[in-house]
Design a protein around this motif. Structure first.
Motif, PDB file in Angstrom:
ATOM      1  N   UNK A  24      27.568  13.003   9.742  1.00  0.00           N
ATOM      2  CA  UNK A  24      26.595  13.838   9.028  1.00  0.00           C
ATOM      3  C   UNK A  24      27.198  14.431   7.761  1.00  0.00           C
ATOM      4  N   UNK A  25      28.451  14.875   7.850  1.00  0.00           N
ATOM      5  CA  UNK A  25      29.096  15.439   6.659  1.00  0.00           C
ATOM      6  C   UNK A  25      29.282  14.383   5.585  1.00  0.00           C
ATOM      7  N   UNK A  26      29.540  13.139   5.998  1.00  0.00           N
ATOM      8  CA  UNK A  26      29.695  12.051   5.035  1.00  0.00           C
ATOM      9  C   UNK A  26      28.363  11.755   4.345  1.00  0.00           C
ATOM     10  N   UNK A  27      27.288  11.779   5.104  1.00  0.00           N
ATOM     11  CA  UNK A  27      25.961  11.513   4.538  1.00  0.00           C
ATOM     12  C   UNK A  27      25.525  12.636   3.589  1.00  0.00           C
ATOM     13  N   UNK A  28      25.758  13.871   3.998  1.00  0.00           N
ATOM     14  CA  UNK A  28      25.247  15.029   3.247  1.00  0.00           C
ATOM     15  C   UNK A  28      26.158  15.405   2.080  1.00  0.00           C
ATOM     16  N   UNK A  29      27.484  15.387   2.323  1.00  0.00           N
ATOM     17  CA  UNK A  29      28.409  15.919   1.316  1.00  0.00           C
ATOM     18  C   UNK A  29      29.203  14.845   0.570  1.00  0.00           C
ATOM     19  N   UNK A  30      28.766  13.598   0.646  1.00  0.00           N
ATOM     20  CA  UNK A  30      29.501  12.517  -0.020  1.00  0.00           C
ATOM     21  C   UNK A  30      29.734  12.792  -1.510  1.00  0.00           C
ATOM     22  N   UNK A  31      28.738  13.254  -2.283  1.00  0.00           N
ATOM     23  CA  UNK A  31      28.978  13.517  -3.720  1.00  0.00           C
ATOM     24  C   UNK A  31      30.057  14.575  -3.957  1.00  0.00           C
ATOM     25  N   UNK A  32      30.073  15.606  -3.107  1.00  0.00           N
ATOM     26  CA  UNK A  32      31.074  16.667  -3.271  1.00  0.00           C
ATOM     27  C   UNK A  32      32.452  16.163  -2.853  1.00  0.00           C
ATOM     28  N   UNK A  33      32.522  15.410  -1.738  1.00  0.00           N
ATOM     29  CA  UNK A  33      33.806  14.901  -1.262  1.00  0.00           C
ATOM     30  C   UNK A  33      34.437  13.940  -2.254  1.00  0.00           C
ATOM     31  N   UNK A  34      33.627  13.266  -3.034  1.00  0.00           N
ATOM     32  CA  UNK A  34      34.168  12.352  -4.039  1.00  0.00           C
ATOM     33  C   UNK A  34      34.935  13.094  -5.123  1.00  0.00           C
ATOM     34  N   UNK A  35      34.725  14.429  -5.246  1.00  0.00           N
ATOM     35  CA  UNK A  35      35.402  15.225  -6.268  1.00  0.00           C
ATOM     36  C   UNK A  35      36.689  15.885  -5.747  1.00  0.00           C
ATOM     37  N   UNK A  36      37.024  15.627  -4.518  1.00  0.00           N
ATOM     38  CA  UNK A  36      38.245  16.226  -3.960  1.00  0.00           C
ATOM     39  C   UNK A  36      39.462  15.695  -4.711  1.00  0.00           C
ATOM     40  N   UNK A  37      40.305  16.588  -5.235  1.00  0.00           N
ATOM     41  CA  UNK A  37      41.501  16.132  -5.969  1.00  0.00           C
ATOM     42  C   UNK A  37      42.538  15.517  -5.034  1.00  0.00           C
ATOM     43  N   UNK A  38      43.144  14.447  -5.476  1.00  0.00           N
ATOM     44  CA  UNK A  38      44.145  13.754  -4.657  1.00  0.00           C
ATOM     45  C   UNK A  38      45.348  14.651  -4.373  1.00  0.00           C
ATOM     46  N   UNK A  39      45.684  15.518  -5.308  1.00  0.00           N
ATOM     47  CA  UNK A  39      46.839  16.398  -5.101  1.00  0.00           C
ATOM     48  C   UNK A  39      46.587  17.393  -3.980  1.00  0.00           C
ATOM     49  N   UNK A  40      45.308  17.739  -3.738  1.00  0.00           N
ATOM     50  CA  UNK A  40      44.980  18.626  -2.622  1.00  0.00           C
ATOM     51  C   UNK A  40      45.253  17.931  -1.293  1.00  0.00           C
ATOM     52  N   UNK A  41      44.864  16.662  -1.203  1.00  0.00           N
ATOM     53  CA  UNK A  41      45.155  15.892   0.015  1.00  0.00           C
ATOM     54  C   UNK A  41      46.660  15.719   0.187  1.00  0.00           C
ATOM     55  N   UNK A  42      47.368  15.541  -0.941  1.00  0.00           N
ATOM     56  CA  UNK A  42      48.820  15.403  -0.878  1.00  0.00           C
ATOM     57  C   UNK A  42      49.462  16.667  -0.331  1.00  0.00           C
ATOM     58  N   UNK A  43      48.950  17.829  -0.764  1.00  0.00           N
ATOM     59  CA  UNK A  43      49.470  19.093  -0.248  1.00  0.00           C
ATOM     60  C   UNK A  43      49.270  19.217   1.245  1.00  0.00           C
ATOM     61  N   UNK A  44      48.084  18.813   1.720  1.00  0.00           N
ATOM     62  CA  UNK A  44      47.802  18.837   3.160  1.00  0.00           C
ATOM     63  C   UNK A  44      48.772  17.928   3.906  1.00  0.00           C
ATOM     64  N   UNK A  45      49.022  16.751   3.351  1.00  0.00           N
ATOM     65  CA  UNK A  45      49.904  15.788   4.017  1.00  0.00           C
ATOM     66  C   UNK A  45      51.359  16.239   3.997  1.00  0.00           C
ATOM     67  N   UNK A  46      51.785  16.916   2.952  1.00  0.00           N
ATOM     68  CA  UNK A  46      53.163  17.414   2.897  1.00  0.00           C
ATOM     69  C   UNK A  46      53.396  18.446   3.994  1.00  0.00           C
ATOM     70  N   UNK A  47      52.440  19.340   4.177  1.00  0.00           N
ATOM     71  CA  UNK A  47      52.563  20.334   5.251  1.00  0.00           C
ATOM     72  C   UNK A  47      52.486  19.648   6.614  1.00  0.00           C
ATOM     73  N   UNK A  48      51.588  18.675   6.724  1.00  0.00           N
ATOM     74  CA  UNK A  48      51.460  17.931   7.986  1.00  0.00           C
ATOM     75  C   UNK A  48      52.751  17.210   8.329  1.00  0.00           C
TER      76      UNK A  48
END
Length: 539
Positions: A330-354
């Motif tokens: 449901x989140x993919x269907x509803x928020x796909x346009x917003x999720x496409x704007x997620x910066x890659x460096x933000x995901x990188x930060x999450x992965x570094x902590x992980x």
């Protein structure tokens, strides 16, 4: 197999109620909030894209969750799996990963059908800790480009790291945004995490900052609103040469899937008090990974973090995992346009902590504090092998080193030679047995300890007699038995008396076979004390 699975379901859903359904719904929603940023991040870190991570989490949540060997298991893309996929994608592309995933699914299914769920117990704990740390380092190295906004070259994490010698120019907006996410995750109040997962909050804030200030940073890109991606596996793609080429990577994927899922189940089983059905779990992982490539998904395994969240959120049945997948869809269907704007460096930060949290710091600290040299060596050998080679080779190297260390440790036996002390035995002082000794042997007698045994026996060759205490000898092989046979012959020539005491049943059986071939058999007594009493009476 089907009958067994139906039995699991009947037991699980017995007395199911509206209250339990509400708990499953709430747990599914909570897990979805945690899984959303991780699915996007692991999809990107694998070398595929965020969409592949989302699809994997959704399909795995439904298929593997439905068939799982434990109601608490939440499967999806993981950091460990993403770490080994980068090399495959670099050399074979996403199409190669899809084929390897399908083959890995077949391997896992076969392992489950042949009830091989207990194989992970043969892997030493330091080896598992070592490759977990190695994978964490690979994940961290793989996010340098996304975090700093740089570009590297090479297929492996080490090759990319070495390429920075030629040029490393961080992009300031990318680095600043990445640091913002990193510090937010580090200093996020623990009491808030029970309401909103820190990774989700960090990604939402980073995305808002990117949109509001129109920052020129790399973004996730288009998120599909369909579970069928354009790049997915087709049966026509499968052919024998390609399967042969991808067999080894598929084995690596299957091994990691087996280890991660069963370790996750073991930890979750202790939390819930309900043991994981390991063979059913392998069947579920196998079927799930066979289906995933046809949707464009990457390999999935059970995830410890998401599973523990499900348990702590009150999950009652496997419906919690299915609900989590539906909420993700449901989140993919509803928020796909917003999720496409997620910066890659933000995901990188999450992965570094992980990746930092993936290290089993408590276990590592314990190994060092206890100065367990064998465990420390196994840990570092496996960790370095994981970074330099790949998972399959690292595990083989770790297990081989473990076997070598175990054998070398087992080869160390204790042989203590003592003169007879009659007063200590409560017997009157006498010159009887003054040239006798008692030899206490502790440890398995086999080919690696045979030289030590022979040296000790040679030292006693001039004694009038020897009493052997073998209480601490659990086993004896042919090499050690032959040494005793040779010594028997020498003892007969030297008129030396031999007495054996305290023999274990298996050891006694071996010596009886040997004495059947001898004309003059040594005496046997249940203990050294009995042997000394008999010796004192004879004299």
């Amino acid at each position: 197999m089907i009958k067994h699975y139906m039995g699991l379901l009947q037991q699980e859903f017995r007395h199911y109620s509206k209250g339990k359904l509400q708990k499953d719904l709430l747990a599914g929603l909570t897990v979805a909030a945690v899984a959303l940023p991780l699915a996007l991040a692991f999809g990107v870190s694998s070398g595929a894209d965020a969409a592949a991570g989302m699809i994997t989490a959704i399909i795995a949540g439904v298929v593997i969750g439905s068939l799982s060997g434990g109601f608490y298991q939440i499967s999806g893309p993981t950091g460990a799996m993403a770490a080994i996929l980068t090399g495959i994608i670099a050399s074979q592309g996403l199409a190669g990963v899809l084929v390897a995933t399908f083959i890995a699914g077949i391997i896992l299914l076969i392992a489950g059908l042949f009830k091989l769920g207990g194989l992970t117990s043969f892997i030493p704990s330091p080896v598992i800790t070592g490759f977990t740390s190695g994978i964490a380092i690979i994940i961290a190295l793989g996010q340098i480009d996304n975090f700093f906004g740089t570009t590297s070259a090479g297929e492996s994490a080490l090759a990319k790291l070495m390429s920075y010698r030629h040029a490393f120019t961080p992009d300031f907006p990318t680095l600043l945004l990445g640091l913002f996410v990193l510090f937010l995750l580090i200093f996020y109040p623990k009491k808030w995490s029970q309401i909103l997962p820190p990774s989700l909050v960090a990604i939402i804030l980073a995305t808002l900052v990117t949109i509001v200030f129109n920052l020129p940073v790399a973004k996730v890109g288009k998120i599909p609103t369909s579970l069928l991606t354009s790049e997915r596996l087709h049966l026509a793609t499968l052919n024998l040469p390609l399967i042969k080429q991808l067999l080894f990577p598929a084995v690596s994927i299957a091994m990691l899937g087996m280890i991660e899922s069963l370790l996750c189940g073991a930890a979750a089983g202790r939390m819930t008090g309900k043991e994981l059905d390991s063979n059913q779990e392998l069947i579920a992982q196998g079927i799930g990974n066979m289906i995933l490539p046809f949707f464009g998904g990457i390999p999935a395994t059970a995830a410890i973090a998401r599973t523990s969240v499900a348990i702590k959120s009150g999950a009652q049945t496997r419906l919690a995992g299915i609900f989590h997948a539906l909420f993700l869809f449901l989140s993919m269907i509803i928020f796909a346009p917003i999720m496409s704007q997620i910066p890659m460096t933000a995901l990188a930060g999450v992965l570094l902590v992980t990746s930092w949290r993936m290290h089993e710091w408590t276990t590592i600290k314990t190994m060092i504090q206890q100065k367990n040299l064998t465990a420390i060596l196994l840990f570092f050998v496996t960790m370095l092998s994981t970074i330099i080679f790949d998972l399959s080779i690292a595990i083989v190297i770790g297990v081989l080193f473990g076997c070598v260390f175990f054998i070398s440790k087992s080869a160390k036996i204790s042989i203590i030679t003592e003169s007879i002390d009659w007063q200590r035995m409560g017997m009157s002082h006498s010159d009887v047995g003054s040239n006798w000794v008692v030899i206490y042997i502790t440890g398995p007698l086999f080919f690696m300890s045979s030289n030590q045994l022979k040296r000790e026996l040679d030292k006693a060759v001039d004694k009038e007699g020897i009493i052997f205490s073998l209480r601490g000898v659990p086993s004896i092989d042919l090499t050690a038995r032959d040494i005793f046979a040779d010594y028997f012959s020498t003892a007969v020539i030297n008129n030396q008396k031999l007495i054996f005491t305290s023999m274990q049943p298996e050891v006694e059986k071996q010596f009886n076979q040997l004495w059947d071939e001898q004309t003059d058999c040594p005496d046997q007594h249940p203990t050294v004390a009995h042997a000394l009493q008999a010796l004192h009476q004879d004299y």
